[in-house]
Enzyme design. Structure first.
Site, PDB file in Angstrom:
ATOM      1  N   LYS A 121     -56.102   0.534  41.775  1.00  0.00           N
ATOM      2  CA  LYS A 121     -57.158   0.732  42.780  1.00  0.00           C
ATOM      3  C   LYS A 121     -58.282   1.631  42.266  1.00  0.00           C
ATOM      4  O   LYS A 121     -59.431   1.464  42.654  1.00  0.00           O
ATOM      5  CB  LYS A 121     -56.577   1.307  44.071  1.00  0.00           C
ATOM      6  CG  LYS A 121     -55.743   0.287  44.821  1.00  0.00           C
ATOM      7  CD  LYS A 121     -55.527   0.665  46.268  1.00  0.00           C
ATOM      8  CE  LYS A 121     -54.856  -0.501  46.982  1.00  0.00           C
ATOM      9  NZ  LYS A 121     -54.495  -0.198  48.364  1.00  0.00           N
ATOM     10  N   LYS A 204     -50.672 -10.304  43.299  1.00  0.00           N
ATOM     11  CA  LYS A 204     -50.062 -10.419  44.631  1.00  0.00           C
ATOM     12  C   LYS A 204     -51.129 -10.742  45.682  1.00  0.00           C
ATOM     13  O   LYS A 204     -52.308 -10.404  45.500  1.00  0.00           O
ATOM     14  CB  LYS A 204     -49.301  -9.145  44.986  1.00  0.00           C
ATOM     15  CG  LYS A 204     -50.149  -7.981  45.384  1.00  0.00           C
ATOM     16  CD  LYS A 204     -49.355  -6.921  46.139  1.00  0.00           C
ATOM     17  CE  LYS A 204     -50.336  -5.873  46.642  1.00  0.00           C
ATOM     18  NZ  LYS A 204     -49.908  -5.100  47.752  1.00  0.00           N
ATOM     19  N   LYS A 207     -54.713  -7.983  51.172  1.00  0.00           N
ATOM     20  CA  LYS A 207     -55.743  -8.057  52.206  1.00  0.00           C
ATOM     21  C   LYS A 207     -57.097  -7.611  51.681  1.00  0.00           C
ATOM     22  O   LYS A 207     -58.125  -7.955  52.246  1.00  0.00           O
ATOM     23  CB  LYS A 207     -55.334  -7.259  53.446  1.00  0.00           C
ATOM     24  CG  LYS A 207     -54.964  -5.816  53.222  1.00  0.00           C
ATOM     25  CD  LYS A 207     -54.696  -5.127  54.557  1.00  0.00           C
ATOM     26  CE  LYS A 207     -53.278  -4.662  54.736  1.00  0.00           C
ATOM     27  NZ  LYS A 207     -52.877  -3.549  53.859  1.00  0.00           N
TER      28      LYS A 207
HETATM   29  N1  AQP Z   1     -48.170  -9.930  48.747  1.00  0.00           N
HETATM   30  C1  AQP Z   1     -47.188  -9.287  49.357  1.00  0.00           C
HETATM   31  N2  AQP Z   1     -45.937  -9.787  49.351  1.00  0.00           N
HETATM   32  C2  AQP Z   1     -44.914  -9.132  49.981  1.00  0.00           C
HETATM   33  N3  AQP Z   1     -45.088  -7.963  50.635  1.00  0.00           N
HETATM   34  C3  AQP Z   1     -46.321  -7.436  50.663  1.00  0.00           C
HETATM   35  N4  AQP Z   1     -46.813  -6.320  51.211  1.00  0.00           N
HETATM   36  C4  AQP Z   1     -48.140  -6.236  50.963  1.00  0.00           C
HETATM   37  N5  AQP Z   1     -48.534  -7.283  50.247  1.00  0.00           N
HETATM   38  C5  AQP Z   1     -47.430  -8.056  50.040  1.00  0.00           C
HETATM   39  C6  AQP Z   1     -46.012  -5.362  51.965  1.00  0.00           C
HETATM   40  O1  AQP Z   1     -46.664  -5.080  53.183  1.00  0.00           O
HETATM   41  C7  AQP Z   1     -46.424  -3.726  53.535  1.00  0.00           C
HETATM   42  C8  AQP Z   1     -47.693  -3.039  53.858  1.00  0.00           C
HETATM   43  O2  AQP Z   1     -48.507  -2.923  52.732  1.00  0.00           O
HETATM   44  P1  AQP Z   1     -49.768  -1.978  52.825  1.00  0.00           P
HETATM   45  O3  AQP Z   1     -50.678  -2.453  53.863  1.00  0.00           O
HETATM   46  O4  AQP Z   1     -49.344  -0.585  52.994  1.00  0.00           O
HETATM   47  O5  AQP Z   1     -50.468  -2.015  51.469  1.00  0.00           O
HETATM   48  P2  AQP Z   1     -50.317  -2.870  50.219  1.00  0.00           P
HETATM   49  O6  AQP Z   1     -48.899  -2.990  49.803  1.00  0.00           O
HETATM   50  O7  AQP Z   1     -51.246  -2.280  49.205  1.00  0.00           O
HETATM   51  O8  AQP Z   1     -50.817  -4.273  50.769  1.00  0.00           O
HETATM   52  P3  AQP Z   1     -52.161  -5.015  50.522  1.00  0.00           P
HETATM   53  O9  AQP Z   1     -52.220  -6.179  51.444  1.00  0.00           O
HETATM   54  O10 AQP Z   1     -52.320  -5.321  49.075  1.00  0.00           O
HETATM   55  O11 AQP Z   1     -53.232  -3.982  50.993  1.00  0.00           O
HETATM   56  P4  AQP Z   1     -54.468  -3.425  50.205  1.00  0.00           P
HETATM   57  O12 AQP Z   1     -55.197  -4.642  49.744  1.00  0.00           O
HETATM   58  O13 AQP Z   1     -55.238  -2.612  51.186  1.00  0.00           O
HETATM   59  O14 AQP Z   1     -53.943  -2.615  49.079  1.00  0.00           O
HETATM   60  C9  AQP Z   1     -45.679  -3.080  52.360  1.00  0.00           C
HETATM   61  O15 AQP Z   1     -44.297  -3.058  52.660  1.00  0.00           O
HETATM   62  C10 AQP Z   1     -45.953  -4.026  51.246  1.00  0.00           C
HETATM   63  O16 AQP Z   1     -44.936  -3.997  50.273  1.00  0.00           O
END
Ligand code: AQP
Length: 343
Positions: A121, A204, A207
């Site tokens: 990030k 992965k 969002k």
């Molecule tokens: N692609 C994924 N597959 C499985 N699990 C996922 N999680 C996120 N993406 C996937 C799980 O969702 C929970 C919340 O995640 P988060 O919102 O705290 O942040 P993150 O893991 O960084 O998810 P994002 O969507 O990628 O958000 P951004 O883009 O803001 O960084 C966690 O349990 C995560 O494992």
């Protein structure tokens, strides 16, 4: 000093999701669906919209307020029941931020620089990243340990942060010669612990990916879901008869995993039905399963969003209940550290 016996802690599950964008199918399969399934068991369930984590990268204030409510709506639409679980947003329970500061003094700077999420990030210009982004895992440890949570359901991407939470708990217990914090167990289970981007099988689904075509949003309608699946990157080979045959085919594996997770089947069960068929046949079948699973969630989310006052009421009630658990644990932590409390 002995290792803390987790059996001496009350079974408690904690997890959270950042309102840093609209939630995705990855968040649903890796987190929300499992959060709902864990309710009603032996462990108390505490779920949180982690808005303090979201602001470690820039968020437009008006949009953030909307996204916090939208994330709460997504939790409920996915089956998290505020009568069975504590559901709240992190910034309303100040114990999280207070505990995070205490943990900033326990965690080591070197631990933080090793986190792959920080490296991803912060990118090349890491000197310009917020201090909060570097300290993110100490806040996550605080979220979990402020409730002495014994287990945390997460997707695969959060495994490293969970290990750091365990390191912080162990160092605290060791330094202060106490068994105050449990060594929390990660619950990384199922076929969809790492849902990948629809455009690139090595990344992965996220969002905050700039490409909307890379993900299925929980707010996407049936046409958008079908179109994204139709355009998802794949290869030209037919599907194999078992999971082994997907080893070097990340995009194909991802779509089959998504199908299996949505239909509550194993990958081998799905492949037994589609063996020998190409994506021309598999993608419409996947789109059908995805639309059937997601449409009720999208509809429920939009119904919840039509009544923001009710979402706010749920979050306020959840914050009161969370505070009642967190405050005594935070107070005890301060006592252990020698901080004077006179009221
Ligand atoms: N692609 C994924 N597959 C499985 N699990 C996922 N999680 C996120 N993406 C996937 C799980 O969702 C929970 C919340 O995640 P988060 O919102 O705290 O942040 P993150 O893991 O960084 O998810 P994002 O969507 O990628 O958000 P951004 O883009 O803001 O960084 C966690 O349990 C995560 O494992």
């Amino acid at each position: 000093m002995s290792e803390p016996q987790n059996s001496t802690f009350r079974p408690r599950i904690f997890s959270g999701i950042q309102p840093s964008g609209g939630l995705t199918l990855g968040n649903y399969l890796g987190a929300l669906k499992r959060f709902a399934a864990l309710q009603g068991g032996e462990a108390e369930t505490i779920y949180c919209v982690v808005d303090l984590h979201a602001i470690t990268v820039w968020q437009e204030p008006e949009q953030l307020r909307m996204r916090i409510r939208e994330a709460a709506a997504a939790f409920m639409a996915a089956g998290v029941d505020p009568a069975k679980s504590v559901l709240f947003n992190q910034s309303q329970v100040s114990a999280h931020a207070e505990m995070a500061w205490l943990f900033n003094t326990v965690a080591r700077v070197g631990w933080m620089y090793r986190m792959t999420q920080f490296k991803d990030k912060a990118g090349k210009n890491s000197e310009n990243a917020s201090l909060g982004l570097l300290a993110y895992p100490a806040l996550m440890a605080a979220d979990i340990l402020t409730y002495q949570a014994t287990a945390v359901p997460v997707g695969e991407d959060q495994k490293q942060h969970l290990e750091l939470t365990r390191d912080i708990a162990a160092k605290f217990n060791h330094d202060y010669k106490v068994d105050h914090f449990p060594i929390t167990q990660p619950l990384i289970e199922g076929v969809a612990t790492r849902v990948m981007s629809l455009r690139d099988g090595s990344k992965k689904m996220s969002k905050s990916d700039p490409s909307d075509a890379s993900r299925i949003n929980l707010t996407d309608d049936a046409d958008a879901i079908a179109q994204k699946i139709r355009k998802a990157r794949t290869d030209a080979d037919p599907l194999p008869g078992s999971a082994d045959g997907l080893k070097d085919r990340p995009e194909a594996r991802n779509l089959v995993n998504i199908y299996a997770a949505l239909s509550d089947e194993t990958v081998d069960q799905v492949l037994a039905r589609f063996e020998g068929q190409g994506f021309g046949a598999f993608k419409p079948a996947l789109a059908e399963v995805a639309v059937a699973s997601m449409a009720p969630i999208t509809k429920a989310m939009s119904d919840y969003m039509a009544d923001p006052a009710e979402i706010d009421r749920v979050l306020a009630d959840g914050a009161d209940r969370a505070e009642a658990i967190a405050r005594p644990i935070l107070d005890r932590t301060k006592d252990i550290m020698g901080l004077l409390r006179t009221r």
